[in-house]
Design a protein around this motif. Sequence first.
Motif, PDB file in Angstrom:
ATOM      1  N   ILE A 254       0.837  -1.208   0.000  1.00 35.33           N
ATOM      2  CA  ILE A 254       0.000   0.000   0.000  1.00 35.33           C
ATOM      3  C   ILE A 254       0.866   1.249   0.000  1.00 35.33           C
ATOM      4  CG2 ILE A 254      -1.661   1.342   1.344  1.00 35.33           C
ATOM      5  CD1 ILE A 254      -2.849  -1.276   2.324  1.00 35.33           C
ATOM      6  N   TYR A 255       1.918   1.248   0.818  1.00 35.19           N
ATOM      7  CA  TYR A 255       2.777   2.432   0.876  1.00 35.19           C
ATOM      8  C   TYR A 255       3.505   2.670  -0.440  1.00 35.19           C
ATOM      9  CZ  TYR A 255       2.156   3.648   5.757  1.00 35.19           C
ATOM     10  OH  TYR A 255       1.630   4.080   6.942  1.00 35.19           O
ATOM     11  N   LEU A 256       3.906   1.610  -1.121  1.00 43.43           N
ATOM     12  CA  LEU A 256       4.566   1.795  -2.418  1.00 43.43           C
ATOM     13  C   LEU A 256       3.590   2.363  -3.448  1.00 43.43           C
ATOM     14  CD1 LEU A 256       6.779  -1.424  -2.600  1.00 43.43           C
ATOM     15  CD2 LEU A 256       7.567   0.938  -2.302  1.00 43.43           C
ATOM     16  N   GLU A 257       2.329   1.955  -3.375  1.00 43.73           N
ATOM     17  CA  GLU A 257       1.327   2.549  -4.265  1.00 43.73           C
ATOM     18  C   GLU A 257       1.133   4.028  -3.947  1.00 43.73           C
ATOM     19  OE1 GLU A 257      -2.284   0.346  -3.988  1.00 43.73           O
ATOM     20  OE2 GLU A 257      -1.624  -1.223  -5.365  1.00 43.73           O
ATOM     21  N   LEU A 258       1.088   4.364  -2.660  1.00 42.91           N
ATOM     22  CA  LEU A 258       0.968   5.766  -2.275  1.00 42.91           C
ATOM     23  C   LEU A 258       2.163   6.566  -2.771  1.00 42.91           C
ATOM     24  CD1 LEU A 258      -0.325   5.356   1.399  1.00 42.91           C
ATOM     25  CD2 LEU A 258      -1.578   6.394  -0.489  1.00 42.91           C
ATOM     26  N   LEU A 259       3.350   5.985  -2.639  1.00 46.33           N
ATOM     27  CA  LEU A 259       4.559   6.682  -3.068  1.00 46.33           C
ATOM     28  C   LEU A 259       4.585   6.850  -4.582  1.00 46.33           C
ATOM     29  CD1 LEU A 259       7.156   7.908  -1.937  1.00 46.33           C
ATOM     30  CD2 LEU A 259       8.283   5.718  -2.338  1.00 46.33           C
ATOM     31  N   HIS A 260       4.072   5.855  -5.294  1.00 47.06           N
ATOM     32  CA  HIS A 260       4.009   5.963  -6.754  1.00 47.06           C
ATOM     33  C   HIS A 260       3.102   7.124  -7.164  1.00 47.06           C
ATOM     34  CE1 HIS A 260       3.900   4.693 -10.950  1.00 47.06           C
ATOM     35  NE2 HIS A 260       2.580   4.794 -10.895  1.00 47.06           N
ATOM     36  N   ASN A 261       1.988   7.297  -6.460  1.00 51.07           N
ATOM     37  CA  ASN A 261       1.051   8.374  -6.789  1.00 51.07           C
ATOM     38  C   ASN A 261       1.518   9.727  -6.262  1.00 51.07           C
ATOM     39  OD1 ASN A 261      -0.715   6.529  -7.997  1.00 51.07           O
ATOM     40  ND2 ASN A 261      -1.738   6.093  -6.068  1.00 51.07           N
ATOM     41  N   GLN A 262       2.238   9.725  -5.141  1.00 48.35           N
ATOM     42  CA  GLN A 262       2.712  10.972  -4.527  1.00 48.35           C
ATOM     43  C   GLN A 262       4.170  10.793  -4.099  1.00 48.35           C
ATOM     44  OE1 GLN A 262      -0.373  11.164  -1.427  1.00 48.35           O
ATOM     45  NE2 GLN A 262      -1.328  12.852  -2.534  1.00 48.35           N
ATOM     46  N   PRO A 263       5.100  10.880  -5.059  1.00 42.66           N
ATOM     47  CA  PRO A 263       6.509  10.569  -4.757  1.00 42.66           C
ATOM     48  C   PRO A 263       7.167  11.530  -3.786  1.00 42.66           C
ATOM     49  CG  PRO A 263       6.256  11.403  -7.003  1.00 42.66           C
ATOM     50  CD  PRO A 263       4.884  11.174  -6.485  1.00 42.66           C
ATOM     51  N   ARG A 264       6.551  12.655  -3.495  1.00 44.01           N
ATOM     52  CA  ARG A 264       7.132  13.622  -2.562  1.00 44.01           C
ATOM     53  C   ARG A 264       6.351  13.702  -1.248  1.00 44.01           C
ATOM     54  NH1 ARG A 264      10.878  17.046  -4.397  1.00 44.01           N
ATOM     55  NH2 ARG A 264      10.233  18.735  -2.994  1.00 44.01           N
ATOM     56  N   ASP A 265       5.569  12.662  -0.966  1.00 43.17           N
ATOM     57  CA  ASP A 265       4.805  12.633   0.277  1.00 43.17           C
ATOM     58  C   ASP A 265       5.744  12.222   1.419  1.00 43.17           C
ATOM     59  OD1 ASP A 265       1.632  12.275   1.264  1.00 43.17           O
ATOM     60  OD2 ASP A 265       3.113  11.201   2.441  1.00 43.17           O
ATOM     61  N   VAL A 266       6.031  13.145   2.298  1.00 45.10           N
ATOM     62  CA  VAL A 266       7.028  12.928   3.348  1.00 45.10           C
ATOM     63  C   VAL A 266       6.572  11.850   4.326  1.00 45.10           C
ATOM     64  CG1 VAL A 266       8.197  14.003   5.311  1.00 45.10           C
ATOM     65  CG2 VAL A 266       8.026  15.218   3.125  1.00 45.10           C
ATOM     66  N   GLU A 267       5.309  11.868   4.699  1.00 38.54           N
ATOM     67  CA  GLU A 267       4.817  10.885   5.663  1.00 38.54           C
ATOM     68  C   GLU A 267       4.961   9.464   5.122  1.00 38.54           C
ATOM     69  OE1 GLU A 267       0.766   9.840   8.244  1.00 38.54           O
ATOM     70  OE2 GLU A 267       0.836  11.613   6.960  1.00 38.54           O
ATOM     71  N   THR A 268       4.657   9.291   3.845  1.00 44.38           N
ATOM     72  CA  THR A 268       4.807   7.969   3.236  1.00 44.38           C
ATOM     73  C   THR A 268       6.261   7.538   3.214  1.00 44.38           C
ATOM     74  OG1 THR A 268       2.854   8.337   1.858  1.00 44.38           O
ATOM     75  CG2 THR A 268       4.385   6.625   1.156  1.00 44.38           C
ATOM     76  N   LEU A 269       7.160   8.439   2.844  1.00 43.35           N
ATOM     77  CA  LEU A 269       8.588   8.120   2.819  1.00 43.35           C
ATOM     78  C   LEU A 269       9.085   7.701   4.202  1.00 43.35           C
ATOM     79  CD1 LEU A 269       9.772  11.050   0.534  1.00 43.35           C
ATOM     80  CD2 LEU A 269       9.990   8.613  -0.005  1.00 43.35           C
ATOM     81  N   ILE A 270       8.666   8.427   5.222  1.00 41.84           N
ATOM     82  CA  ILE A 270       9.109   8.104   6.585  1.00 41.84           C
ATOM     83  C   ILE A 270       8.550   6.755   7.023  1.00 41.84           C
ATOM     84  CG2 ILE A 270       8.921   8.798   9.007  1.00 41.84           C
ATOM     85  CD1 ILE A 270       9.013  11.701   8.069  1.00 41.84           C
ATOM     86  N   ASN A 271       7.287   6.493   6.717  1.00 45.69           N
ATOM     87  CA  ASN A 271       6.690   5.220   7.123  1.00 45.69           C
ATOM     88  C   ASN A 271       7.359   4.036   6.431  1.00 45.69           C
ATOM     89  OD1 ASN A 271       4.862   6.300   8.934  1.00 45.69           O
ATOM     90  ND2 ASN A 271       3.248   6.538   7.422  1.00 45.69           N
ATOM     91  N   ILE A 272       7.683   4.192   5.152  1.00 50.94           N
ATOM     92  CA  ILE A 272       8.406   3.115   4.470  1.00 50.94           C
ATOM     93  C   ILE A 272       9.777   2.930   5.108  1.00 50.94           C
ATOM     94  CG2 ILE A 272       9.390   2.347   2.280  1.00 50.94           C
ATOM     95  CD1 ILE A 272       7.156   3.798   0.851  1.00 50.94           C
ATOM     96  N   GLY A 273      10.411   4.041   5.482  1.00 51.73           N
ATOM     97  CA  GLY A 273      11.687   3.942   6.192  1.00 51.73           C
ATOM     98  C   GLY A 273      11.558   3.175   7.494  1.00 51.73           C
ATOM     99  N   HIS A 274      10.499   3.434   8.240  1.00 48.49           N
ATOM    100  CA  HIS A 274      10.279   2.717   9.503  1.00 48.49           C
ATOM    101  C   HIS A 274      10.117   1.214   9.250  1.00 48.49           C
ATOM    102  CE1 HIS A 274      10.193   6.460  11.424  1.00 48.49           C
ATOM    103  NE2 HIS A 274       8.880   6.678  11.521  1.00 48.49           N
ATOM    104  N   ILE A 275       9.355   0.866   8.199  1.00 50.62           N
ATOM    105  CA  ILE A 275       9.145  -0.550   7.911  1.00 50.62           C
ATOM    106  C   ILE A 275      10.462  -1.218   7.524  1.00 50.62           C
ATOM    107  CG2 ILE A 275       8.013  -2.174   6.336  1.00 50.62           C
ATOM    108  CD1 ILE A 275       5.644  -0.282   6.216  1.00 50.62           C
ATOM    109  N   CYS A 276      11.214  -0.568   6.652  1.00 51.92           N
ATOM    110  CA  CYS A 276      12.508  -1.125   6.239  1.00 51.92           C
ATOM    111  C   CYS A 276      13.424  -1.314   7.445  1.00 51.92           C
ATOM    112  CB  CYS A 276      13.172  -0.216   5.209  1.00 51.92           C
ATOM    113  SG  CYS A 276      12.342  -0.202   3.604  1.00 51.92           S
ATOM    114  N   SER A 277      13.422  -0.346   8.338  1.00 51.94           N
ATOM    115  CA  SER A 277      14.261  -0.448   9.533  1.00 51.94           C
ATOM    116  C   SER A 277      13.832  -1.614  10.410  1.00 51.94           C
ATOM    117  CB  SER A 277      14.196   0.856  10.323  1.00 51.94           C
ATOM    118  OG  SER A 277      14.949   0.771  11.511  1.00 51.94           O
TER     119      SER A 277
END
Length: 470
Positions: A254-277
């Motif tokens: 879901i987050y990758l789909e959000l990032l695809h639609n809004q590549p500059r969405d900071v909240e999405t980028l941070i959340n994906i970072g949290h998951i990767c971590s």
Amino acid sequence: MNSIVVSESLSQEEGALYDRLSASVQGMPKQEAILKVKEFLVTFPSFALAHNDLGVLYHQSGNPTLALAHYEKAARLQPDNTLLRKNLADFYAVELGWIEDAVDIYLEVVKRNPRDIEALIALGQLGTAMAGSGRLDTSSAHFQVEMTTPAFSLPPETPQKSEEELYQDAQKSISQGDLAAAREQLELLAARYPGNALYQNDLGVIRYKSGDCQAAQRHYEDAHRLQPDNSIFARNLADLYFAELNMIDEAIHIYLELLHNQPRDVETLINIGHICSSVGRPDEAKSFYRRALEIEPWNTDARQALAGLQQTVQQQPLTQPVKSVDELITEARALMPQGEYLAARNLLEQAIAQNPYNAVAHNDLGVVAYSMGDVGAAQVAYEQAVKLDPANNNFRKNLADLYFVAVGRPDDAIYIYLHLFRQNPRDIEILSALGQICQAVGRPDEARSFYRRALEVEPWNCEVREMLQR
């Protein structure tokens, strides 16, 4: 039993039509009202509140068998709707004497909301009946009111409220911390407007705050299904998947789909970072945090998360360097032309273990698995590659070819290739593949059409010309 509440401000077709129907049958003889509701259900057979009210009408007309069928249907259609569940429980207890079944339903209601006074009172009365004669005292206040409420109207002292007023009441209840009242108000709205994603999302929020993650999941998923383009609803569902349900793959998708639609969405980028971590991929996590800081250099959440990762890396003892995902893929590709499929497969599985979201590794694993004769594994790998990178035409071609050649799913193969054709109408490989598939499934005219289009692009293509002449 509780009946419907007439609403005057409407947002969905079903709710609008049912509102007009409710107004038209006011004071109508019960048999005529029954016919009207049944006509409505022919068009909207899954409208739970109509089934509930048809149960009321049948019950008041002396037909408990059909009343039971529609009360149960309403509860099945909206199992999280407390109002409909209570109506069914009351009918079980009062009309059928099924005390234990009614107790089971009310226990579910109380489990979800331990402060539901109405349910607690009903349980007390039901418990008394079970301990005594086994029959319920229907003269009690709760059951007397429930069983005598007329269909399609409110009690005279209760004013009718519009959709907006009901939603404002729910928001007010939430702000006052009265989640039980807010849930009941939203459930009434959701029953009347089952296609409204906002009410499902808000019910998910309330269920989550009440500690019922499974019910929250159902409501969030319904909201996301009804309005998939809403980033708030999608993010709520992804957060629940990750934080509470340990559904990491679903959350990252879901987050990758959000990032695809809004590549500059900071909240999405941070959340994906949290998951990767959290799944042991610090390098990718740092990459997402840095991208967030490039957009918002002042973002303290991203900066603190990045600093914490860097400090952790500095504190770790030096170990033997591990091959990167790209290195593993490169080595695997070098082995494949030599027929070293087992070794290549092992390297690709290592790459996927390091980074489960690398679409290239999944695609190459599909190639290797198919070469080894493992069609099932190849299908899983190709489908995952397409899921992770749906814009990659090569991945989709590989999956379509597998569907056609090895899995026996020509319709799915044609669907993929037609989608590719719309994007690339002059791609010879796509035109040729569509011609071959159409020819194989007995559609020669369509096959010739695709071959001719291919020859218009490449008149010298001997292979296509031979297929056209067959």
